[in-house]
Design a protein around this motif. Sequence first.
Motif, PDB file in Angstrom:
ATOM      1  N   SER A 136       5.265 -16.557   6.108  1.00  0.00           N
ATOM      2  CA  SER A 136       4.301 -17.710   5.718  1.00  0.00           C
ATOM      3  C   SER A 136       3.022 -17.411   5.298  1.00  0.00           C
ATOM      4  O   SER A 136       2.031 -18.225   6.075  1.00  0.00           O
ATOM      5  CB  SER A 136       4.536 -18.773   6.891  1.00  0.00           C
ATOM      6  OG  SER A 136       4.329 -17.014   8.015  1.00  0.00           O
ATOM      7  N   ALA A 137       2.787 -16.093   6.562  1.00  0.00           N
ATOM      8  CA  ALA A 137       1.061 -16.124   6.271  1.00  0.00           C
ATOM      9  C   ALA A 137       0.244 -14.723   5.596  1.00  0.00           C
ATOM     10  O   ALA A 137      -0.595 -15.055   5.618  1.00  0.00           O
ATOM     11  CB  ALA A 137       0.642 -15.003   7.606  1.00  0.00           C
ATOM     12  N   SER A 138       1.673 -13.909   4.744  1.00  0.00           N
ATOM     13  CA  SER A 138       1.021 -13.422   3.576  1.00  0.00           C
ATOM     14  C   SER A 138       1.958 -13.101   2.474  1.00  0.00           C
ATOM     15  O   SER A 138       3.304 -13.374   2.328  1.00  0.00           O
ATOM     16  CB  SER A 138       1.128 -11.356   4.122  1.00  0.00           C
ATOM     17  OG  SER A 138       1.999 -11.130   5.495  1.00  0.00           O
ATOM     18  N   LYS A 139       1.841 -12.053   1.407  1.00  0.00           N
ATOM     19  CA  LYS A 139       2.128 -12.012   0.613  1.00  0.00           C
ATOM     20  C   LYS A 139       2.005  -9.954   0.250  1.00  0.00           C
ATOM     21  O   LYS A 139       0.443  -9.825   0.131  1.00  0.00           O
ATOM     22  CB  LYS A 139       1.076 -12.352  -0.647  1.00  0.00           C
ATOM     23  CG  LYS A 139       2.452 -12.099  -1.919  1.00  0.00           C
ATOM     24  CD  LYS A 139       1.732 -12.696  -3.800  1.00  0.00           C
ATOM     25  CE  LYS A 139       2.508 -12.062  -4.536  1.00  0.00           C
ATOM     26  NZ  LYS A 139       1.405 -12.661  -5.374  1.00  0.00           N
ATOM     27  N   SER A 140       2.742  -9.418   0.062  1.00  0.00           N
ATOM     28  CA  SER A 140       2.177  -7.749  -0.384  1.00  0.00           C
ATOM     29  C   SER A 140       3.031  -6.833  -1.079  1.00  0.00           C
ATOM     30  O   SER A 140       4.607  -7.874  -1.608  1.00  0.00           O
ATOM     31  CB  SER A 140       3.187  -7.282   0.872  1.00  0.00           C
ATOM     32  OG  SER A 140       2.695  -7.462   2.245  1.00  0.00           O
ATOM     33  N   ASN A 141       2.428  -7.247  -2.578  1.00  0.00           N
ATOM     34  CA  ASN A 141       3.022  -6.970  -3.850  1.00  0.00           C
ATOM     35  C   ASN A 141       3.299  -5.076  -3.807  1.00  0.00           C
ATOM     36  O   ASN A 141       2.686  -4.827  -3.548  1.00  0.00           O
ATOM     37  CB  ASN A 141       2.036  -6.697  -4.701  1.00  0.00           C
ATOM     38  CG  ASN A 141       1.959  -7.733  -4.965  1.00  0.00           C
ATOM     39  OD1 ASN A 141       2.445  -8.793  -5.360  1.00  0.00           O
ATOM     40  ND2 ASN A 141       0.718  -8.569  -5.060  1.00  0.00           N
ATOM     41  N   LEU A 142       4.754  -4.538  -4.397  1.00  0.00           N
ATOM     42  CA  LEU A 142       5.317  -4.565  -4.366  1.00  0.00           C
ATOM     43  C   LEU A 142       4.822  -3.570  -5.938  1.00  0.00           C
ATOM     44  O   LEU A 142       5.558  -4.438  -7.091  1.00  0.00           O
ATOM     45  CB  LEU A 142       7.188  -4.414  -4.362  1.00  0.00           C
ATOM     46  CG  LEU A 142       7.285  -5.193  -3.658  1.00  0.00           C
ATOM     47  CD1 LEU A 142       9.359  -5.992  -3.737  1.00  0.00           C
ATOM     48  CD2 LEU A 142       7.038  -4.063  -2.044  1.00  0.00           C
ATOM     49  N   LEU A 143       4.843  -2.197  -5.971  1.00  0.00           N
ATOM     50  CA  LEU A 143       4.026  -1.499  -6.891  1.00  0.00           C
ATOM     51  C   LEU A 143       5.758  -1.002  -7.941  1.00  0.00           C
ATOM     52  O   LEU A 143       6.479  -0.454  -8.256  1.00  0.00           O
ATOM     53  CB  LEU A 143       3.044  -0.542  -7.266  1.00  0.00           C
ATOM     54  CG  LEU A 143       1.866  -1.290  -6.096  1.00  0.00           C
ATOM     55  CD1 LEU A 143       0.554  -0.039  -6.202  1.00  0.00           C
ATOM     56  CD2 LEU A 143       0.977  -2.426  -6.894  1.00  0.00           C
ATOM     57  N   SER A 144       5.526  -1.428  -9.950  1.00  0.00           N
ATOM     58  CA  SER A 144       5.992  -0.893 -10.654  1.00  0.00           C
ATOM     59  C   SER A 144       5.527   0.126 -10.972  1.00  0.00           C
ATOM     60  O   SER A 144       4.195   0.765 -11.522  1.00  0.00           O
ATOM     61  CB  SER A 144       6.261  -1.985 -11.025  1.00  0.00           C
ATOM     62  OG  SER A 144       7.520  -2.836 -11.211  1.00  0.00           O
ATOM     63  N   LEU A 145       5.774   1.089 -11.906  1.00  0.00           N
ATOM     64  CA  LEU A 145       6.103   2.322 -12.646  1.00  0.00           C
ATOM     65  C   LEU A 145       5.355   1.671 -14.112  1.00  0.00           C
ATOM     66  O   LEU A 145       6.342   1.012 -14.303  1.00  0.00           O
ATOM     67  CB  LEU A 145       6.172   3.694 -12.776  1.00  0.00           C
ATOM     68  CG  LEU A 145       6.805   3.941 -11.213  1.00  0.00           C
ATOM     69  CD1 LEU A 145       8.189   4.738 -11.441  1.00  0.00           C
ATOM     70  CD2 LEU A 145       5.879   4.708  -9.966  1.00  0.00           C
ATOM     71  N   PRO A 146       4.821   2.333 -14.569  1.00  0.00           N
ATOM     72  CA  PRO A 146       4.485   1.912 -15.887  1.00  0.00           C
ATOM     73  C   PRO A 146       4.972   1.970 -16.919  1.00  0.00           C
ATOM     74  O   PRO A 146       5.991   3.472 -16.399  1.00  0.00           O
ATOM     75  CB  PRO A 146       2.983   2.649 -16.968  1.00  0.00           C
ATOM     76  CG  PRO A 146       2.561   3.232 -14.946  1.00  0.00           C
ATOM     77  CD  PRO A 146       3.751   3.294 -14.230  1.00  0.00           C
ATOM     78  N   GLY A 147       5.736   1.893 -18.292  1.00  0.00           N
ATOM     79  CA  GLY A 147       6.930   2.279 -18.445  1.00  0.00           C
ATOM     80  C   GLY A 147       7.385   1.450 -19.132  1.00  0.00           C
ATOM     81  O   GLY A 147       7.575   0.457 -19.107  1.00  0.00           O
TER      82      GLY A 147
END
Length: 127
Positions: free
Chosen positions: A43-54
């Motif tokens: 409800s207070a945040s958004k944490s992005n999860l990173l994908s690898l290029p390709g």
Amino acid sequence: MADIHWALAGTRGAAVAVARIDPERGQVQFCGVGNISGAIVTSASKSNLLSLPGTAGHQIRTLRTTPHPLPPGSALILHSDGLTERWGHGDLPDTCRHCPTVIAGHLLRTAGKYHDDACVIAAAGLC
């Protein structure tokens, strides 16, 4: 993810993400390749999860699975590049009080690109 990569060999390839939710540890293991976005939303945040290029099935760098904390009551959202990444936790009021289908539908309606196909997967009420 390696099995998916090899299974897609000889095709056009794909952007792919795999997330493993571990409620006992309060975390998610994430591995993504290509234009796939992931986020942990509270409800207070958004944490992005990173994908690898390709592109799975064609060329990917060394696969890397990363652990991320999964706070109580959070939601895990995975989506294709058919949604803009500019949405935030404020775009999902009372996120974790809704079922995953409502969360995914709301994101498609508010963040979907009208000129592109889109896919959204939501898991809510985690931990």
